[in-house]
Write an enzyme that holds these catalytic residues in place. Structure first.
Site, PDB file in Angstrom:
ATOM      1  N   CYS A 109      30.082 -20.385 -56.979  1.00 61.32           N
ATOM      2  CA  CYS A 109      30.215 -19.117 -57.694  1.00 61.32           C
ATOM      3  C   CYS A 109      30.804 -18.091 -56.727  1.00 61.32           C
ATOM      4  CB  CYS A 109      28.837 -18.688 -58.193  1.00 61.32           C
ATOM      5  SG  CYS A 109      28.880 -17.114 -59.052  1.00 61.32           S
ATOM      6  N   CYS A 120      27.727  -2.222 -65.643  1.00 62.55           N
ATOM      7  CA  CYS A 120      26.880  -2.837 -66.671  1.00 62.55           C
ATOM      8  C   CYS A 120      25.418  -2.613 -66.261  1.00 62.55           C
ATOM      9  CB  CYS A 120      27.161  -4.331 -66.801  1.00 62.55           C
ATOM     10  SG  CYS A 120      28.868  -4.693 -67.243  1.00 62.55           S
TER      11      CYS A 120
END
Ligand code: SAH
Length: 380
Positions: A109, A120
């Site tokens: 990742c 967010c």
């Protein structure tokens, strides 16, 4: 002291860029392939290791260029085998990269920015603010460094005169990293050119040779960039939807005010139009108690995604200090899942990995030196 080298860092150059570089210095294009292989398949960090490149050229390269990756400053291993590396960049920033081993694959990742500008509400990276885009070298370096860390014995050695004497770090038969997800820190589509160049290297046969299916870009939905991505390199897509309507999404993913759900889903449909090989994209949906997890929300989502070529990933919210949200209860998540399943969707609840080392989705932090910059979204 912190002084910058004037040398060109070849680590982030894709094949086209590398060919242009060699042509500029009056060398033949095949050198680009040789050097790419040395860097990415054998993990070479020094031109002296490149035994099939002439001595004169090696010398010249070492004067004008370098192969420079961020340094690993911390490595943590979770009880489930997940590994998280903290890598230090120039200028005091750092980023995190996570390796997730599974039975039949190993996923890396990767981060694309230092911090994130999207804000967010449920994401720890957002709380850091935004500092800067990563260079293509810093993005691909995460794969390069992880490969070396996971295959320490295979590293190219300058004592070896013949490349066949040491193993490849990127051998298609014994790959440790089989998949890459651009789901780390940052919004990859707001760092378009550098991300695309790094993806070219991930897909390049002379570098990592991963198939498009095995490279997934996760985005909060930068609509115009999705159109460009399709033209440049149509890798797999994951869309951070997280809400069944604009009212909820506006609150938790502020980018939605600029690119609302309808436009985003139309862009996703366009991404897949006319290509029968690409089957579906992933909808990511973080489960936030009392915010987006009701049965009504599930039914609304089922209607919203009707006829979309997608599967749905429900992500249990991973808490972090100072987060204002709570994860939905397991029975609520299962109920949500059942409604979608009965409506005909392929839906999975994402297993949280690396929780004990804060390596799960949305928990990556790193170090952002100047947290005051929140730009990076406006001009896209
Ligand atoms: N900016 C990109 C990629 C980074 S986030 C994007 O928005 O897709 C990768 C995924 O983790 C996204 O789906 C994101 O919404 C999710 N995520 C962020 N914070 C989370 C948290 N605290 N718990 C669970 N998932 C989270």
């Amino acid at each position: 002291m912190n002084f910058k080298s004037n040398k060109i860092n070849l680590l982030g150059y894709d094949l086209a860029h590398m060919k242009a570089f060699f042509s500029e210095i009056g060398e033949k294009p095949f050198r680009a392939v040789q050097v790419l292989k040395w860097i990415h398949q054998f993990g070479a960090h020094d031109f002296a290791q490149m035994s099939n490149v002439s001595q004169t050229l090696r010398q010249r390269l070492s004067e004008i260029a370098e192969i420079k990756a961020p340094e690993i400053v911390a490595e943590q291993k979770a009880s489930d085998g997940t590994i998280k590396w903290l890598m230090r960049l120039d200028g005091g920033n750092s980023i995190e990269t996570v390796y997730i081993p599974e039975d039949n694959r190993g996923t890396l990742c990767v981060s694309s920015q230092v911090g994130c500008a999207l804000d967010c509400g449920f994401c720890s990276t957002a709380k850091q603010g935004f500092n800067r885009n990563l260079t293509s070298a810093e993005i691909i370096a995460q794969l390069w460094v992880a490969n070396l860390a996971l295959n320490p014995l295979a590293q190219a050695s300058s004592d070896d005169s013949d490349s066949t004497h040491h193993g490849k770090v990127q051998d298609s038969k014994n790959r440790v990293i089989t998949n890459v997800v651009l789901m780390g820190m940052g919004e990859p589509l707001l760092n378009f050119n550098n991300v695309v160049e790094a993806i070219h290297l991930m897909l390049e046969d002379n570098a990592y040779g991963l198939s498009k299916r095995r490279v997934t870009l996760s985005t909060a939905g930068v609509v115009p960039a999705l159109k460009r991505l399709r033209e440049e390199c149509d890798v797999s897509l994951a869309i951070s939807l997280h809400a069944p309507n604009d009212e909820i999404r506006d609150k938790i993913v502020p980018l939605n005010k600029k690119y609302p759900i309808k436009e985003l889903l139309a862009a996703c449909q366009h991404y897949f139009s006319g290509d029968t090989k690409k089957k579906q994209f992933t909808i990511e949906y973080v489960m936030l108690a009392g915010v987006n997890d009701s049965e009504k929300n599930a039914r609304e989502l089922a209607v919203l995604l009707k006829n979309m070529p997608c599967k749905i990933n429900l992500i249990p919210f991973n808490p972090f200090p100072s987060s204002d949200f709570e994860c939905s209860k397991m029975h609520t998540i299962n109920r949500f899942k059942d409604i979608l399943y009965k409506a005909g969707y392929v839906v999975v609840v994402r297993k949280t990995r690396g929780e004990d080392i804060d390596a799960a989705c949305g928990q990556l932090a790193g170090k952002v030196k100047d947290k005051s910059r929140r730009t990076g979204v406006e001009n896209k």
